[in-house]
Write a protein that holds these residues in place. Structure first.
Motif, mmCIF file in Angstrom:
data_model
loop_
_atom_site.group_PDB
_atom_site.id
_atom_site.type_symbol
_atom_site.label_atom_id
_atom_site.label_comp_id
_atom_site.label_asym_id
_atom_site.label_seq_id
_atom_site.Cartn_x
_atom_site.Cartn_y
_atom_site.Cartn_z
ATOM 1 N N TYR A 145 0.072 7.393 26.598
ATOM 2 C CA TYR A 145 1.412 7.240 25.296
ATOM 3 C C TYR A 145 1.545 5.559 25.823
ATOM 4 O O TYR A 145 0.868 5.039 26.596
ATOM 5 C CB TYR A 145 2.676 8.035 25.652
ATOM 6 N N PHE A 146 2.071 5.386 24.352
ATOM 7 C CA PHE A 146 3.083 3.845 24.591
ATOM 8 C C PHE A 146 3.941 4.101 23.843
ATOM 9 O O PHE A 146 4.421 4.610 22.578
ATOM 10 C CB PHE A 146 1.967 2.615 23.218
ATOM 11 N N ARG A 147 5.167 3.514 24.289
ATOM 12 C CA ARG A 147 6.413 3.656 24.312
ATOM 13 C C ARG A 147 6.977 2.537 23.541
ATOM 14 O O ARG A 147 6.718 1.174 24.368
ATOM 15 C CB ARG A 147 7.187 3.307 25.462
ATOM 16 N N LYS A 148 7.545 2.086 22.721
ATOM 17 C CA LYS A 148 8.097 1.254 22.563
ATOM 18 C C LYS A 148 9.689 0.449 21.225
ATOM 19 O O LYS A 148 9.509 1.266 21.436
ATOM 20 C CB LYS A 148 7.056 0.205 20.521
ATOM 21 N N GLU A 149 10.105 -0.214 22.368
ATOM 22 C CA GLU A 149 11.481 -0.292 21.783
ATOM 23 C C GLU A 149 12.083 -1.223 20.838
ATOM 24 O O GLU A 149 11.929 -2.462 20.555
ATOM 25 C CB GLU A 149 12.269 -0.417 23.368
ATOM 26 N N VAL B 232 0.340 11.181 30.403
ATOM 27 C CA VAL B 232 1.796 12.122 29.528
ATOM 28 C C VAL B 232 1.140 12.984 31.221
ATOM 29 O O VAL B 232 0.428 13.476 31.089
ATOM 30 C CB VAL B 232 1.312 12.734 28.992
ATOM 31 N N GLY B 233 2.281 13.320 31.788
ATOM 32 C CA GLY B 233 1.821 14.288 33.005
ATOM 33 C C GLY B 233 2.360 15.566 32.890
ATOM 34 O O GLY B 233 2.002 16.569 33.779
ATOM 35 N N HIS C 41 2.658 20.738 28.408
ATOM 36 C CA HIS C 41 3.684 20.984 27.704
ATOM 37 C C HIS C 41 3.941 19.690 26.687
ATOM 38 O O HIS C 41 3.086 19.107 25.293
ATOM 39 C CB HIS C 41 5.057 21.811 27.575
ATOM 40 N N LEU C 42 4.275 18.349 27.375
ATOM 41 C CA LEU C 42 4.709 17.526 26.573
ATOM 42 C C LEU C 42 3.242 16.690 25.882
ATOM 43 O O LEU C 42 3.289 16.262 25.121
ATOM 44 C CB LEU C 42 5.034 15.811 27.111
ATOM 45 N N GLN C 43 1.912 17.083 27.130
ATOM 46 C CA GLN C 43 0.241 16.871 26.498
ATOM 47 C C GLN C 43 0.248 17.268 25.296
ATOM 48 O O GLN C 43 -0.565 16.376 24.394
ATOM 49 C CB GLN C 43 -0.220 16.522 27.241
ATOM 50 N N GLU C 44 0.423 18.751 25.378
ATOM 51 C CA GLU C 44 -0.086 19.156 24.052
ATOM 52 C C GLU C 44 1.066 19.276 22.216
ATOM 53 O O GLU C 44 0.138 19.243 21.690
ATOM 54 C CB GLU C 44 0.184 20.704 24.091
ATOM 55 N N GLN C 45 2.351 18.946 22.630
ATOM 56 C CA GLN C 45 2.864 18.500 21.540
ATOM 57 C C GLN C 45 2.688 17.573 21.349
ATOM 58 O O GLN C 45 2.287 16.656 19.755
ATOM 59 C CB GLN C 45 4.253 18.733 22.424
ATOM 60 N N TYR C 46 2.435 15.915 21.886
ATOM 61 C CA TYR C 46 1.888 14.422 21.920
ATOM 62 C C TYR C 46 0.081 14.213 21.294
ATOM 63 O O TYR C 46 0.203 14.450 20.114
ATOM 64 C CB TYR C 46 1.647 13.516 23.056
ATOM 65 N N ALA C 47 -0.764 15.213 21.724
ATOM 66 C CA ALA C 47 -1.482 15.439 20.724
ATOM 67 C C ALA C 47 -1.847 16.615 19.482
ATOM 68 O O ALA C 47 -2.431 15.486 18.836
ATOM 69 C CB ALA C 47 -2.581 16.251 21.557
#
Length: 94
Positions: A38-42, A68-69, A72-78
Motif C-alpha cells: 500500500y501507499f499512503r498519501k496525506e 500489508v501485514g 483481512h486488510l489485505q483481502e479488503q485492499y485487493a
C-alpha cells in the motif's frame, strides 16, 4: 502487481479517510491489486477553494510502499483495488 515502468508500481485508491488528529487532513490509501502493498498519501486542505484531483490510481516508487501485514486488510485492499482497476482508467478523477 502491475508495473507501468521498471521503477514504479501502479496502486489503486482503496480508502479515503479524514484524520481525527489533524484538522483538514485527508488520508488517501492506494494499494496493489493483490492487496499486498500500500501507499499512503496525506493531503492538507488549505481552503474550500483548494481543488486538487484525486485519481483512481497513481504510479508509486516501490521504496515508498508499505507491506500489508493483516490478512483481512489485505483481502479488503485487493478487492477494492481490483474493483477500481476494473471500473476506472488510472487518470479518472474519483
Amino acid at each position: 502487481m502491475a508495473s507501468t515502468a521498471s521503477d514504479t508500481v501502479r496502486v489503486w485508491l482503496v480508502e479515503r479517510t479524514y484524520s481525527d488528529d489533524e484538522q483538514n487532513l485527508i488520508i488517501l490509501t492506494y494499494a496493489t491489486t493483490d492487496g499486498d502493498r500500500y501507499f499512503r498519501k496525506e493531503r492538507a486542505l488549505t481552503s474550500f477553494t483548494d481543488a486538487r484531483d484525486t485519481t483512481a490510481a497513481i504510479d508509486a516508487d516501490p521504496g515508498n510502499l508499505g507491506a500489508v501485514g493483516d490478512d483481512h486488510l489485505q483481502e479488503q485492499y485487493a478487492a477494492e483495488a481490483q474493483r477500481m482497476a476494473d471500473a476506472h482508467d488510472p487518470d479518472d478523477v474519483i
